[in-house]
Design an enzyme around this catalytic site. Structure first.
Site, PDB file in Angstrom:
ATOM      1  N   HIS A 301      35.235  34.912  48.286  1.00 46.03           N
ATOM      2  CA  HIS A 301      34.631  33.616  48.618  1.00 46.03           C
ATOM      3  C   HIS A 301      35.621  32.506  48.302  1.00 46.03           C
ATOM      4  CE1 HIS A 301      31.703  30.350  48.849  1.00 46.03           C
ATOM      5  NE2 HIS A 301      30.956  31.190  49.519  1.00 46.03           N
ATOM      6  N   ASP A 358      26.600  37.807  51.803  1.00 44.47           N
ATOM      7  CA  ASP A 358      26.483  38.672  52.980  1.00 44.47           C
ATOM      8  C   ASP A 358      26.520  40.155  52.643  1.00 44.47           C
ATOM      9  OD1 ASP A 358      28.250  36.063  54.217  1.00 44.47           O
ATOM     10  OD2 ASP A 358      26.397  36.726  55.193  1.00 44.47           O
TER      11      ASP A 358
HETATM   12  C1  SDX Z   1      30.057  32.908  53.758  1.00 49.82           C
HETATM   13  O1  SDX Z   1      32.058  28.659  52.303  1.00 49.82           O
HETATM   14  C2  SDX Z   1      30.883  29.088  52.076  1.00 49.82           C
HETATM   15  O2  SDX Z   1      30.163  28.603  51.219  1.00 49.82           O
HETATM   16  C3  SDX Z   1      30.452  30.222  52.964  1.00 49.82           C
HETATM   17  C4  SDX Z   1      29.114  30.867  52.650  1.00 49.82           C
HETATM   18  C5  SDX Z   1      27.978  29.920  52.927  1.00 49.82           C
HETATM   19  O3  SDX Z   1      26.907  30.101  52.319  1.00 49.82           O
HETATM   20  O4  SDX Z   1      28.122  29.047  53.822  1.00 49.82           O
HETATM   21  O5  SDX Z   1      29.079  31.265  51.309  1.00 49.82           O
HETATM   22  C6  SDX Z   1      28.845  32.077  53.547  1.00 49.82           C
HETATM   23  O6  SDX Z   1      30.758  32.671  54.700  1.00 49.82           O
HETATM   24  C7  SDX Z   1      30.402  33.953  52.743  1.00 49.82           C
HETATM   25  C8  SDX Z   1      31.766  34.672  53.061  1.00 49.82           C
HETATM   26  C9  SDX Z   1      31.461  35.770  54.111  1.00 49.82           C
HETATM   27  N1  SDX Z   1      32.764  36.336  54.591  1.00 49.82           N
HETATM   28  C10 SDX Z   1      33.120  37.586  54.238  1.00 49.82           C
HETATM   29  O7  SDX Z   1      32.512  38.290  53.448  1.00 49.82           O
HETATM   30  C11 SDX Z   1      34.405  38.062  54.919  1.00 49.82           C
HETATM   31  C12 SDX Z   1      35.321  38.764  53.916  1.00 49.82           C
HETATM   32  N2  SDX Z   1      35.873  37.741  52.985  1.00 49.82           N
HETATM   33  C13 SDX Z   1      37.025  37.067  53.347  1.00 49.82           C
HETATM   34  O8  SDX Z   1      37.599  37.178  54.528  1.00 49.82           O
HETATM   35  C14 SDX Z   1      37.434  35.919  52.424  1.00 49.82           C
HETATM   36  O9  SDX Z   1      37.190  36.299  51.141  1.00 49.82           O
HETATM   37  C15 SDX Z   1      36.773  34.580  52.715  1.00 49.82           C
HETATM   38  C16 SDX Z   1      36.930  34.195  54.150  1.00 49.82           C
HETATM   39  C17 SDX Z   1      35.340  34.628  52.371  1.00 49.82           C
HETATM   40  C18 SDX Z   1      37.456  33.537  51.834  1.00 49.82           C
HETATM   41  O10 SDX Z   1      38.727  33.355  52.353  1.00 49.82           O
HETATM   42  P1  SDX Z   1      39.772  32.403  51.606  1.00 49.82           P
HETATM   43  O11 SDX Z   1      39.139  31.577  50.575  1.00 49.82           O
HETATM   44  O12 SDX Z   1      40.570  31.730  52.653  1.00 49.82           O
HETATM   45  O13 SDX Z   1      40.638  33.452  50.777  1.00 49.82           O
HETATM   46  P2  SDX Z   1      41.944  34.131  51.320  1.00 49.82           P
HETATM   47  O14 SDX Z   1      41.666  34.668  52.686  1.00 49.82           O
HETATM   48  O15 SDX Z   1      43.056  33.162  51.118  1.00 49.82           O
HETATM   49  O16 SDX Z   1      42.061  35.367  50.303  1.00 49.82           O
HETATM   50  C19 SDX Z   1      42.721  35.229  49.063  1.00 49.82           C
HETATM   51  C20 SDX Z   1      43.366  36.602  48.816  1.00 49.82           C
HETATM   52  C21 SDX Z   1      44.208  37.081  50.009  1.00 49.82           C
HETATM   53  O17 SDX Z   1      45.198  37.935  49.495  1.00 49.82           O
HETATM   54  P3  SDX Z   1      46.709  37.273  49.260  1.00 49.82           P
HETATM   55  O18 SDX Z   1      47.105  36.586  50.543  1.00 49.82           O
HETATM   56  O19 SDX Z   1      46.533  36.347  48.083  1.00 49.82           O
HETATM   57  O20 SDX Z   1      47.556  38.501  48.948  1.00 49.82           O
HETATM   58  O21 SDX Z   1      42.315  37.591  48.659  1.00 49.82           O
HETATM   59  C22 SDX Z   1      42.413  38.533  49.712  1.00 49.82           C
HETATM   60  C23 SDX Z   1      43.255  37.923  50.800  1.00 49.82           C
HETATM   61  O22 SDX Z   1      43.930  38.918  51.557  1.00 49.82           O
HETATM   62  N3  SDX Z   1      41.048  38.771  50.181  1.00 49.82           N
HETATM   63  C24 SDX Z   1      40.544  39.964  50.493  1.00 49.82           C
HETATM   64  C25 SDX Z   1      39.208  39.714  50.851  1.00 49.82           C
HETATM   65  N4  SDX Z   1      38.948  38.404  50.758  1.00 49.82           N
HETATM   66  C26 SDX Z   1      40.094  37.825  50.347  1.00 49.82           C
HETATM   67  N5  SDX Z   1      41.098  41.203  50.513  1.00 49.82           N
HETATM   68  C27 SDX Z   1      40.259  42.208  50.893  1.00 49.82           C
HETATM   69  N6  SDX Z   1      38.954  42.058  51.243  1.00 49.82           N
HETATM   70  C28 SDX Z   1      38.409  40.815  51.235  1.00 49.82           C
HETATM   71  N7  SDX Z   1      37.128  40.654  51.584  1.00 49.82           N
END
Ligand code: SDX
Length: 419
Positions: A301, A358
Site C-alpha cells: 500500500h 483487497d
Molecule cells: C487500493 O491509495 C489507496 O488508499 C488505495 C486503496 C483505497 O482504499 O482507495 O487503499 C485501495 O488500491 C489498495 C491497493 C490494491 N492494489 C494491490 O493490491 C496491487 C498490488 N500492490 C501493489 O501493486 C502496490 O503495493 C501498490 C500499487 C498498492 C502501491 O504501490 P506503490 O506505493 O507505488 O509502491 P511501489 O510500487 O513503489 O512498491 C514499492 C516496492 C517495489 O519494490 P522496489 O522497486 O522498491 O524494489 O515494493 C514492491 C515494489 O516492486 N511491491 C511489491 C508489491 N507491492 C509493492 N512486490 C510484490 N508484490 C506486491 N504486491
C-alpha cells in the site's frame, strides 16, 4: 507563522509551514514558482498534499483509519452502510429521524430512469459491469438534464441510490434474467442482494449474515483520503464538471488492477494458485522477482506500512461468517498460507508489504455468490459516498483552483523541420 528555509543555487528562501489536526506538517509551496522559479518534482504525488481535508484521517505507520474523526472500528459492523454514507457526505451521523428519511430517500431514488433501462439492452451480454456502471452514471446528466439548478442533495441520493440498482441490473443482464426492483422495507445492502438474487418466480430472503457482511464491506470501502480515484473525482470536479461525470471518472480510475481492480485480481490469483496444485510458495518467490511481472495482489500500500486496519477487520469477519454458515473455501486457506508466509519473508518485511483491503474482500463477496467481475463494482458502490464528500468539500473550499499540475520538460530543444 512557522516557516522553513530553502537554499537554491545560492539564494535562500523562506516557505510557510502548515500543520494538520494530528500534527502532520506540509510546506506551503503555492508561491514557489513565482518566488524561486523552481517547481517541485513528485511523480505519483506520494509526497504532495493536494488539499486540506476534514473527511478521512489515515496514519499509515500506526494503521489508523478514521471517518470524520470516528475510528473505523467504531463504525464497521455497528452502523448500517447508509448511515456511514450520510456521515461522510454530511459530516455527522444522522439522528434516527434523519436516518429514516435518508434511507427512504435512497430507496425512492433507486429506480433507474426507464429510458436509461433501454441502454442496458445495447451492452453486449459479456460487458464488464465496471464499464456499464461508469457509462450509466456518465449518461445520467442526459436523463436528468436540470443538474445545474437541481438541489445537489437530490442528485446525491440519485447517484447513491441508483448505483446499486445499475450494478444489480448489470448482473441480471449478464445472466439474461429480468430486473428486480428495490423495496423501501429493505436496507441498502439487503436491497442490493435481493435485486441480485431474487427472480420473478421466486422471492430471495436475504440472509441477515450476508446483509451484515455486505454492510461491513461497503463501510470499509467508503473513503480513503486522496487515493487515485478520489483524486480523479476532485480533479474532474475542479473544472466545474457536474457530480455525475466526476463520479463516473472515479469509477474508471478505480477499475485499474493496482487500485480497486485488485480484489478481482486477488481472486484470479488465488484460483491460479489453486489450479497450480496450491503451490503458493512458488508465487511468493515470483512476487519477489522484479522481472517476473508478477505481484502479490492484495499486498502492499502507498500509505499503510503496517497492516491495513480494514484488512484486519475483514479477516476477522471472514472467519466469523465462514464458521457461522459452515463454508470451507480452499481459496481462503491459500490466502491465509500466502499471508503467513509473506509476513515472515524478509522481502515483504523490508518493503513493509502487508495485506490490504483487497486481499480478503473478494473471498467474502464470493461466499455471498457475487461473481468475481462484480467485486470492483461493489468497491465503487462503497466508495461513492466518499467521492461525493470529497467533491462537495473541493467545491466549497475557497482554496480550490482548477487542478493543473506542471512538468519538467525533457524533450528536444527548439528545432525546425527539414523542408
Ligand atoms: C487500493 O491509495 C489507496 O488508499 C488505495 C486503496 C483505497 O482504499 O482507495 O487503499 C485501495 O488500491 C489498495 C491497493 C490494491 N492494489 C494491490 O493490491 C496491487 C498490488 N500492490 C501493489 O501493486 C502496490 O503495493 C501498490 C500499487 C498498492 C502501491 O504501490 P506503490 O506505493 O507505488 O509502491 P511501489 O510500487 O513503489 O512498491 C514499492 C516496492 C517495489 O519494490 P522496489 O522497486 O522498491 O524494489 O515494493 C514492491 C515494489 O516492486 N511491491 C511489491 C508489491 N507491492 C509493492 N512486490 C510484490 N508484490 C506486491 N504486491
Amino acid at each position: 507563522m512557522e516557516t522553513c528555509k530553502l537554499t537554491l543555487r545560492g539564494q535562500e528562501y523562506e516557505l510557510p509551514v502548515i500543520e494538520g489536526t494530528e500534527g502532520e506538517i506540509g510546506i506551503d509551496i503555492r508561491k514557489l514558482k513565482e518566488t524561486t522559479g523552481a517547481l517541485t518534482y513528485d511523480p505519483g504525488y506520494g509526497n504532495t498534499a493536494s488539499c486540506r481535508s476534514s473527511i478521512t484521517y489515515i496514519d499509515g505507520e500506526k494503521g489508523i483509519l478514521r471517518y470524520r474523526g470516528y475510528p473505523i472500528e467504531s463504525l464497521a459492523g455497528k452502523f448500517p452502510f447508509s448511515q456511514v454514507a450520510y456521515l461522510l457526505i454530511y459530516g455527522e451521523l444522522p439522528t434516527p429521524e434523519q436516518a429514516r428519511e435518508w434511507r427512504r430517500e435512497l430507496t425512492l431514488n433507486s429506480f433507474i430512469h426507464q429510458s436509461m433501462v433501454n441502454i442496458f439492452d445495447n451492452f453486449p451480454p459479456n460487458a464488464h459491469p465496471m464499464s456499464i456502471l461508469s457509462s450509466m452514471i456518465a449518461a445520467m446528466p442526459s436523463f436528468y438534464p436540470n443538474y445545474e439548478k437541481e438541489d445537489i442533495n437530490t442528485i446525491i441520493a440519485r447517484i447513491v441510490g441508483q448505483a446499486k440498482t445499475i450494478a444489480a441490473y448489470s448482473y441480471k443482464k449478464s445472466i439474461g434474467e429480468p430486473y428486480i426492483y428495490p423495496r423501501t422495507d429493505h436496507s441498502y445492502s439487503a436491497n442490493f442482494l435481493r435485486m441480485m438474487f431474487a427472480s420473478p418466480a421466486e422471492e430471495y430472503f436475504v440472509p441477515k449474515v450476508f446483509e451484515k457482511a455486505l454492510d461491513l464491506l461497503l463501510i470499509l470501502h467508503v473513503d480513503h483520503e486522496q487515493n487515485c480515484s478520489t483524486s480523479t473525482v476532485r480533479m474532474v470536479g475542479s473544472s466545474m464538471a457536474n457530480l455525475y461525470v466526476s463520479i463516473s471518472a472515479g469509477i474508471s480510475a478505480l477499475w485499474g488492477r493496482l487500485h480497486g481492480g485488485a480484489n478481482e485480481a486477488v481472486l484470479n490469483m488465488l484460483q491460479m494458485i489453486y489450479a497450480d496444485g496450491r503451490n503458493y510458495k512458488k508465487y511468493i518467490e515470483l512476487a519477489k522477482k522484479k522481472d517476473s511481472g508478477f505481484r502479490l495482489m492484495g499486498f502492499g500500500h502507498r500509505v499503510y506500512k503496517n497492516y491495513d486496519p480494514r484488512a484486519k477487520l475483514l479477516k476477522e469477519a471472514v472467519d466469523n461468517i465462514f464458521n457461522e454458515i459452515g463454508i470451507n473455501d480452499p481459496l481462503l486457506e491459500i490466502a491465509k498460507d500466502l499471508e503467513e508466509t509473506a509476513l515472515r519473508d524478509d522481502y515483504f518485511i523490508e518493503k513493509k508489504l502487508y495485506p490490504n483491503i483487497d486481499f480478503y474482500s473478494g473471498i467474502l463477496y464470493r461466499a455471498m455468490n457475487i461473481p468475481t467481475q462484480m467485486f470492483t463494482v461493489l468497491f465503487s458502490i462503497g466508495r461513492i459516498p466518499g467521492w461525493i464528500a470529497h467533491w462537495l468539500e473541493m467545491r466549497n473550499d475557497p482554496e480550490t483552483r482548477i487542478h493543473r499540475p506542471r512538468q519538467i520538460y525533457v524533450g528536444p530543444k527548439e528545432r525546425l523541420p527539414h523542408i
